[in-house]
Design an enzyme around this catalytic site. Structure first.
Site, PDB file in Angstrom:
ATOM      1  N   GLY A 100       0.809  -1.215   0.000  1.00  8.62           N
ATOM      2  CA  GLY A 100       0.000   0.000   0.000  1.00  8.62           C
ATOM      3  C   GLY A 100       0.843   1.267   0.000  1.00  8.62           C
ATOM      4  O   GLY A 100       0.514   2.241  -0.690  1.00  8.62           O
TER       5      GLY A 100
ATOM      6  N   CYS B  65       1.230   0.936  11.323  1.00  8.14           N
ATOM      7  CA  CYS B  65       2.096   1.069  10.158  1.00  8.14           C
ATOM      8  C   CYS B  65       3.031   2.249  10.275  1.00  8.14           C
ATOM      9  O   CYS B  65       3.646   2.675   9.323  1.00  8.14           O
ATOM     10  CB  CYS B  65       1.252   1.189   8.904  1.00  8.14           C
ATOM     11  SG  CYS B  65       0.235  -0.248   8.720  1.00  8.14           S
TER      12      CYS B  65
HETATM   13  N1  PLP Z   1      -2.845   3.002   3.610  1.00  7.93           N
HETATM   14  C1  PLP Z   1      -3.602   2.632   4.668  1.00  7.93           C
HETATM   15  C2  PLP Z   1      -4.952   3.253   4.854  1.00  7.93           C
HETATM   16  C3  PLP Z   1      -3.128   1.674   5.565  1.00  7.93           C
HETATM   17  O1  PLP Z   1      -3.877   1.315   6.604  1.00  7.93           O
HETATM   18  C4  PLP Z   1      -1.842   1.115   5.347  1.00  7.93           C
HETATM   19  C5  PLP Z   1      -1.289   0.149   6.319  1.00  7.93           C
HETATM   20  O2  PLP Z   1      -1.806   0.001   7.396  1.00  7.93           O
HETATM   21  C6  PLP Z   1      -1.101   1.518   4.230  1.00  7.93           C
HETATM   22  C7  PLP Z   1      -1.639   2.478   3.378  1.00  7.93           C
HETATM   23  C8  PLP Z   1       0.246   0.941   3.929  1.00  7.93           C
HETATM   24  O3  PLP Z   1       0.121  -0.368   3.427  1.00  7.93           O
HETATM   25  P1  PLP Z   1       1.367  -1.384   3.446  1.00  7.93           P
HETATM   26  O4  PLP Z   1       1.492  -1.865   4.853  1.00  7.93           O
HETATM   27  O5  PLP Z   1       0.974  -2.475   2.496  1.00  7.93           O
HETATM   28  O6  PLP Z   1       2.551  -0.618   2.976  1.00  7.93           O
END
Ligand code: PLP
Length: 402
Positions: free
Chosen positions: A81, A340
């Protein structure tokens, strides 16, 4: 299903942190295994092994595309993400600026994930101006504020579909309509990492130009995600090299990861309706019992426009991290907010944006449910929560009393 429930002392662990990550289902692991073993060919090779890997990626692309109502050709695999959000914001807005020089304005919201906010800060240093829209007490963005910020310089609008901390779902269809009615050329991007797999998401119905998704939030493996980009929308590659992913994202593909993501997407799509109803029932049961049995508690974010698996509460007179540690000792795994972020001490910008004060923010806990959770687990969580909160309040400097 994956066995999540054994810890060192063989106690049953109750995992209530599915917004942070989810277990990979056995069916998905089974599909990945050959690509970690015998089928190790590089998908760019033209021999049998290469072709098998290439075919596996093709199937995965189709499955991910179906999950969000896109075409296969509109899906680009990424490392997750975070990369998808970077890719969308940098790749698209820089491309627009290159071809339509005067367009250097971006609109986003104050409650986005750091993957969007930090990318916006980077773009501000690179000459873009960014408007950060406010939200109301329930976490919803005001339509009028969005309208008021649109200018002839606006290149891109990025608004998340569902929030990772409070689970609030934005009226994205209305927002994309407002933006595209103002100017069809403005790119509307949505970070749908938390929404996909929990609620129906169709990029055509929502009129989205771009959307981010992540495999490990939908019971797929970590380190893989995708960016949907509508046909005919131009963007620049972020990574130069051998020209994989139609030249937009070079580097040998993460074949086992992509295969797992594809399988997780397929399973997610097949079970979406059933899972939605189950999670919704469990969430409301959990919320109602907290409201009835734990005084000094308040739900954060809208109840009406909320992901079916999100329960975020402030418990007055306690520190959320102290409570988390106590719950962990009792075998209940939750979170104080976004997992995150590497900086765990940072105060939640989302809870701040909905108007909580410092004390209320520090007394907040996020529980995010998954399909493996049961009503019995929620019953145990409620009992433990009540007991631990009472204990912590005895020593509370803010002297909250039941
Ligand atoms: N965007 C949102 C809304 C998220 O909740 C997260 C991770 O929790 C991300 C982006 C990032 O995703 P990733 O962990 O696959 O990098």
């Amino acid at each position: 299903m994956t066995n999540l429930s054994e810890n060192k002392s063989n106690n049953h662990l109750i995992y209530l942190d599915h917004a942070a990550s989810t277990p990979v289902l056995q069916e998905t692991i089974n599909e990945m295994i050959p690509y970690l073993g015998d089928l190790y060919g590089n998908p760019s090779s033209i021999h049998t092994y290469g072709i098998k890997s290439k075919m596996a990626i093709r199937i995965a692309r189709r499955r991910v595309a179906s999950l969000i109502g896109a075409k296969s050709s509109e899906i680009f695999f990424t490392s997750g993400g975070t990369e998808s959000d970077n890719f969308a914001l940098k790749g698209i807005s820089k491309c627009i600026r290159n071809y339509q020089g005067e367009k250097n304005h971006i609109i986003t919201s104050s409650i986005e994930h750091d993957a969007i906010l930090e990318t916006c800060h980077y773009l501000e240093k690179d000459g873009f101006t960014v408007a950060y829209l406010n939200v109301d007490k329930k976490g919803i963005i005001d339509r009028t504020e969005l309208k008021n910020h649109l200018t002839e310089k606006t290149a891109l609008v990025s608004i998340m579909l569902a929030n990772n901390e409070i689970g609030v779902i934005q009226p994205i269809k209305e927002f994309s309509e407002i933006v595209h009615n103002f100017d069809k050329r403005i790119i509307f991007h949505s970070d749908a990492v938390q929404a996909v797999g929990k609620i129906p998401v169709n990029v055509k119905e929502l009129d989205l130009d771009s959307l981010s998704l992540s495999s490990h939030k939908i019971n797929g493996p970590k380190g893989v995600g995708a960016l949907y980009v509508r046909e005919k929308v131009n963007f620049e590659p972020l990574i130069q090299g051998g020209g994989q992913e139609l030249t937009f994202r070079s580097g040998t593909e993460n074949v086992p990861g992509i295969v797992g993501f594809g399988k997780a997407s397929e399973i997610s799509m097949l079970n979406l309706k059933e899972n939605f109803h189950y999670l919704y029932y469990l969430r409301d049961y959990f919320i109602n019992r907290i409201n009835e049995e734990i005084s000094g508690s308040m739900l954060n974010g809208s109840l009406e426009s909320r992901l079916p698996n999100n329960v975020n509460f402030t418990f007055l007179g306690i520190n959320g991290e102290d409570l988390l540690i106590k719950l962990d000792e009792d075998g209940i795994l939750a979170s104080t907010g976004s997992a995150c972020s590497a900086n765990l001490q940072k105060e939640s910008h989302v809870l701040k944006a909905i108007g909580l004060n410092h004390e209320e923010i520090s007394g907040s806990i996020r529980f995010t449910l998954g399909i493996q959770n049961t009503k019995e687990e929620i019953d145990k969580t409620i009992r433990t929560l009540s007991r631990r909160i009472k204990e912590l309040r005895k020593f509370s400097p803010t002297q909250y009393r039941d």
